[in-house]
Design a protein around this motif. Structure first.
Motif, PDB file in Angstrom:
ATOM      1  N   GLY A  60       0.810  -1.209   0.000  1.00 50.77           N
ATOM      2  CA  GLY A  60       0.000   0.000   0.000  1.00 50.77           C
ATOM      3  C   GLY A  60       0.842   1.257   0.000  1.00 50.77           C
ATOM      4  O   GLY A  60       1.990   1.251   0.444  1.00 50.77           O
ATOM      5  N   TYR A  61       0.267   2.315  -0.555  1.00 53.37           N
ATOM      6  CA  TYR A  61       0.891   3.626  -0.456  1.00 53.37           C
ATOM      7  C   TYR A  61      -0.200   4.664  -0.282  1.00 53.37           C
ATOM      8  O   TYR A  61      -1.370   4.449  -0.649  1.00 53.37           O
ATOM      9  CB  TYR A  61       1.753   3.945  -1.684  1.00 53.37           C
ATOM     10  CG  TYR A  61       0.987   4.111  -2.984  1.00 53.37           C
ATOM     11  CD1 TYR A  61       0.319   5.302  -3.302  1.00 53.37           C
ATOM     12  CD2 TYR A  61       0.943   3.075  -3.908  1.00 53.37           C
ATOM     13  CE1 TYR A  61      -0.372   5.444  -4.485  1.00 53.37           C
ATOM     14  CE2 TYR A  61       0.250   3.214  -5.101  1.00 53.37           C
ATOM     15  CZ  TYR A  61      -0.404   4.406  -5.384  1.00 53.37           C
ATOM     16  OH  TYR A  61      -1.110   4.544  -6.564  1.00 53.37           O
ATOM     17  N   GLU A  62       0.149   5.787   0.270  1.00 54.97           N
ATOM     18  CA  GLU A  62      -0.793   6.891   0.428  1.00 54.97           C
ATOM     19  C   GLU A  62      -0.029   8.196   0.552  1.00 54.97           C
ATOM     20  O   GLU A  62       1.096   8.225   1.048  1.00 54.97           O
ATOM     21  CB  GLU A  62      -1.696   6.669   1.651  1.00 54.97           C
ATOM     22  CG  GLU A  62      -0.967   6.527   2.969  1.00 54.97           C
ATOM     23  CD  GLU A  62      -1.866   5.984   4.077  1.00 54.97           C
ATOM     24  OE1 GLU A  62      -3.029   5.646   3.794  1.00 54.97           O
ATOM     25  OE2 GLU A  62      -1.400   5.887   5.220  1.00 54.97           O
ATOM     26  N   PHE A  63      -0.625   9.256   0.060  1.00 51.76           N
ATOM     27  CA  PHE A  63      -0.069  10.597   0.244  1.00 51.76           C
ATOM     28  C   PHE A  63      -1.224  11.541   0.509  1.00 51.76           C
ATOM     29  O   PHE A  63      -2.273  11.460  -0.132  1.00 51.76           O
ATOM     30  CB  PHE A  63       0.757  11.048  -0.979  1.00 51.76           C
ATOM     31  CG  PHE A  63       0.032  10.955  -2.290  1.00 51.76           C
ATOM     32  CD1 PHE A  63      -0.670  12.044  -2.792  1.00 51.76           C
ATOM     33  CD2 PHE A  63       0.069   9.780  -3.049  1.00 51.76           C
ATOM     34  CE1 PHE A  63      -1.331  11.951  -4.014  1.00 51.76           C
ATOM     35  CE2 PHE A  63      -0.582   9.687  -4.269  1.00 51.76           C
ATOM     36  CZ  PHE A  63      -1.285  10.796  -4.752  1.00 51.76           C
ATOM     37  N   GLY A  64      -1.034  12.414   1.503  1.00 49.77           N
ATOM     38  CA  GLY A  64      -2.154  13.223   1.909  1.00 49.77           C
ATOM     39  C   GLY A  64      -1.748  14.430   2.738  1.00 49.77           C
ATOM     40  O   GLY A  64      -0.572  14.802   2.826  1.00 49.77           O
ATOM     41  N   VAL A  65      -2.751  15.021   3.387  1.00 51.46           N
ATOM     42  CA  VAL A  65      -2.565  16.199   4.208  1.00 51.46           C
ATOM     43  C   VAL A  65      -3.298  16.025   5.522  1.00 51.46           C
ATOM     44  O   VAL A  65      -4.392  15.436   5.565  1.00 51.46           O
ATOM     45  CB  VAL A  65      -3.083  17.473   3.476  1.00 51.46           C
ATOM     46  CG1 VAL A  65      -4.565  17.336   3.114  1.00 51.46           C
ATOM     47  CG2 VAL A  65      -2.841  18.723   4.325  1.00 51.46           C
ATOM     48  N   ARG A  66      -2.676  16.500   6.598  1.00 45.51           N
ATOM     49  CA  ARG A  66      -3.300  16.438   7.929  1.00 45.51           C
ATOM     50  C   ARG A  66      -3.328  17.841   8.514  1.00 45.51           C
ATOM     51  O   ARG A  66      -2.335  18.579   8.449  1.00 45.51           O
ATOM     52  CB  ARG A  66      -2.485  15.549   8.850  1.00 45.51           C
ATOM     53  CG  ARG A  66      -3.090  15.463  10.278  1.00 45.51           C
ATOM     54  CD  ARG A  66      -2.057  15.022  11.280  1.00 45.51           C
ATOM     55  NE  ARG A  66      -0.989  16.031  11.441  1.00 45.51           N
ATOM     56  CZ  ARG A  66       0.114  15.806  12.157  1.00 45.51           C
ATOM     57  NH1 ARG A  66       0.321  14.648  12.731  1.00 45.51           N
ATOM     58  NH2 ARG A  66       1.029  16.770  12.272  1.00 45.51           N
ATOM     59  N   HIS A  67      -4.484  18.191   9.069  1.00 37.04           N
ATOM     60  CA  HIS A  67      -4.626  19.483   9.756  1.00 37.04           C
ATOM     61  C   HIS A  67      -5.275  19.235  11.110  1.00 37.04           C
ATOM     62  O   HIS A  67      -6.306  18.568  11.211  1.00 37.04           O
ATOM     63  CB  HIS A  67      -5.494  20.454   8.938  1.00 37.04           C
ATOM     64  CG  HIS A  67      -5.723  21.753   9.625  1.00 37.04           C
ATOM     65  ND1 HIS A  67      -4.756  22.729   9.725  1.00 37.04           N
ATOM     66  CD2 HIS A  67      -6.816  22.243  10.275  1.00 37.04           C
ATOM     67  CE1 HIS A  67      -5.243  23.779  10.389  1.00 37.04           C
ATOM     68  NE2 HIS A  67      -6.490  23.492  10.733  1.00 37.04           N
ATOM     69  N   SER A  68      -4.660  19.753  12.152  1.00 34.21           N
ATOM     70  CA  SER A  68      -5.212  19.618  13.508  1.00 34.21           C
ATOM     71  C   SER A  68      -5.651  20.977  14.022  1.00 34.21           C
ATOM     72  O   SER A  68      -5.119  22.019  13.625  1.00 34.21           O
ATOM     73  CB  SER A  68      -4.162  19.003  14.449  1.00 34.21           C
ATOM     74  OG  SER A  68      -3.003  19.806  14.502  1.00 34.21           O
ATOM     75  N   PHE A  69      -6.630  20.960  14.896  1.00 35.64           N
ATOM     76  CA  PHE A  69      -7.135  22.216  15.466  1.00 35.64           C
ATOM     77  C   PHE A  69      -7.556  22.003  16.904  1.00 35.64           C
ATOM     78  O   PHE A  69      -7.624  20.870  17.379  1.00 35.64           O
ATOM     79  CB  PHE A  69      -8.297  22.764  14.633  1.00 35.64           C
ATOM     80  CG  PHE A  69      -9.478  21.811  14.507  1.00 35.64           C
ATOM     81  CD1 PHE A  69     -10.504  21.852  15.425  1.00 35.64           C
ATOM     82  CD2 PHE A  69      -9.522  20.867  13.489  1.00 35.64           C
ATOM     83  CE1 PHE A  69     -11.591  20.983  15.312  1.00 35.64           C
ATOM     84  CE2 PHE A  69     -10.585  20.011  13.359  1.00 35.64           C
ATOM     85  CZ  PHE A  69     -11.624  20.051  14.274  1.00 35.64           C
TER      86      PHE A  69
END
Length: 415
Positions: free
Chosen positions: A406-415
């Motif tokens: 598997g592979y994945e690429f993404g974005v994470r935003h915390s608040f």
């Protein structure tokens, strides 16, 4: 004039009271493009059988692949929405609550049932110089170790192979006690989860009390300077059979078992790199039933063990961080047959990079691969392994999981 002064005094009192209480809204939104590929292969389960020369064997595919590309959540951190609050009760005593639910931000639903709930954590606490007493649903001690001592936090396609193979996860109806801070680096907690099954007296002929869902565990550790090391243990009492989830179980058809997990993990931060390590062992102690015997001969093991270890590292690079891990899990054979196949085994390698755009926002990419041997069946996620139907009369052959990538690429935003 007096009414105005009274109103002003009431506002001051209310303001002072609210200053002692805080409520925080928090969360994580994590989305990634992910691709997983899970392959199985045709194997000879008993090469000595004459059926191996059956012409039907040549008609079967040698390998089968199930793959999927999707926009998924929780590649770097689990998507969630939560509320937490604390009230200062004076004299060093405080009360707090924590409500946290999983999110499927790729389609806007709650992760568990299509609607937001608080199954990640829902607790209320009292804390002071004595430590903390916490009531409600929370992580088991073994899960905390899996999350803490994995460079990927047991999340995404790179997450811990151990947690994928076996875990106690979260525990409901739990009572916990946490040691107070300031014990020269020593920390720890104990947890007891109630079964909440009815106690029936007197019992019927084929009935007995069920402790299904009862949990007991503990975790103790030491953190000082670059070192963090912790030992965790937990036991979950459960039932396997038609009456699973009911208040009574049959002595003839339902098996009671104790699911025990022991975990020892550590990290050492050198500054230029942080090393991770975990050893874990699971033991299933099962009752034996009449169906476990054939012609008076025992056919299943009353105790089955699984062992796993993980080694990992994180390396800070400018505004980013590189993660890597290798893990192995080995399963005891479930049968006591005279001729035993080799033990089931799974291996996993994961590599990832996180680039921090700010303290709260990051881009990331991860790739991982699991190799299964002798019937192990672990994936990095995605669709389940597919096994074509074996033609009638053809024995000694079957399909086993081979690999999962598997592979994945993404974005994470915390608040």
């Amino acid at each position: 004039m007096k009414k105005s002064l009274a109103a002003l005094a009431a506002m001051v009192v209310c303001g002072a009271a609210s200053a002692q209480s805080t409520v925080t809204l928090f969360g994580v939104l994590d989305a990634a493009v992910s691709h997983t590929s899970n392959k199985g292969e045709l194997v000879l389960t008993n090469p000595t059988l004459a059926t191996l020369v059956n012409p039907s064997l040549a008609l079967l595919p040698q390998s089968v692949e199930a793959s999927r590309t999707e926009l998924r959540n929780s590649g770097l951190s689990s998507s969630r929405l939560g509320f937490r609050g604390v009230e200062d009760l004076g004299n060093g005593l405080s009360a707090s609550f924590w409500l946290e639910g999983a999110l499927n931000n790729d389609d806007g639903t709650g992760a568990a049932s299509g609607a937001l709930n608080f199954q990640r954590r829902s607790t209320v606490s009292l804390a002071g110089s004595f430590g903390e007493v916490r009531l409600g649903r929370d992580n088991s001690p073994a899960k905390v170790n899996d999350d803490t001592f994995d460079p990927f936090g047991a999340t995404g396609v790179g997450g811990s192979l151990i947690a994928s193979a076996y875990s106690h996860g979260r525990v409901s109806n739990a009572l916990q006690y946490f040691l107070p801070a300031g014990l020269a680096g020593v920390y720890g907690n104990v947890m007891y989860g109630m079964s909440e099954r009815a106690s029936i007296s007197p019992l019927g002929l084929n009935q007995r009390d069920s402790d299904e869902g009862r949990y007991a565990g503990a975790r103790v550790g030491y953190a000082n300077g670059p070192l963090d090391v912790a030992l965790a243990y937990g036991q979950l009492d459960n039932v396997d059979g038609a009456n699973k989830g009911k208040d009574t179980i049959s002595v003839l058809t339902d098996r009671r078992f104790k699911d025990k997990i022991f975990s020892l993990g550590a990290t050492w931060d050198f500054g230029v790199a942080k090393l991770f390590g975990e050893y874990s062992q699971r033991e299933l102690d099962r009752e034996l039933l009449a169906r476990d015997y054939v012609a008076g001969v025992l056919t299943v093991r009353p105790t089955v063990k699984t062992q796993g270890y993980l080694l990992g590292v994180t390396v800070p690079v400018g505004a980013g961080i590189i993660r890597a891990s290798y893990a192995n899990v080995r399963y005891d054979n479930d049968s006591v047959a005279l001729f035993q196949p080799e033990k089931r085994e799974a291996n996993k390698f994961a590599l990832g990079y996180q680039h921090n755009l700010s303290k709260r926002t990051a881009l990331y990419a991860t790739v991982s691969r699991v190799t299964n041997k002798n019937g192990a069946n672990v994936t990095v996620g995605g669709p389940a392994f597919v096994a074509p139907t074996i033609p009638a009369g053809l024995t000694g052959v079957g399909y086993q999981a081979k690999s999962s990538t598997g592979y994945e690429f993404g974005v994470r935003h915390s608040f």
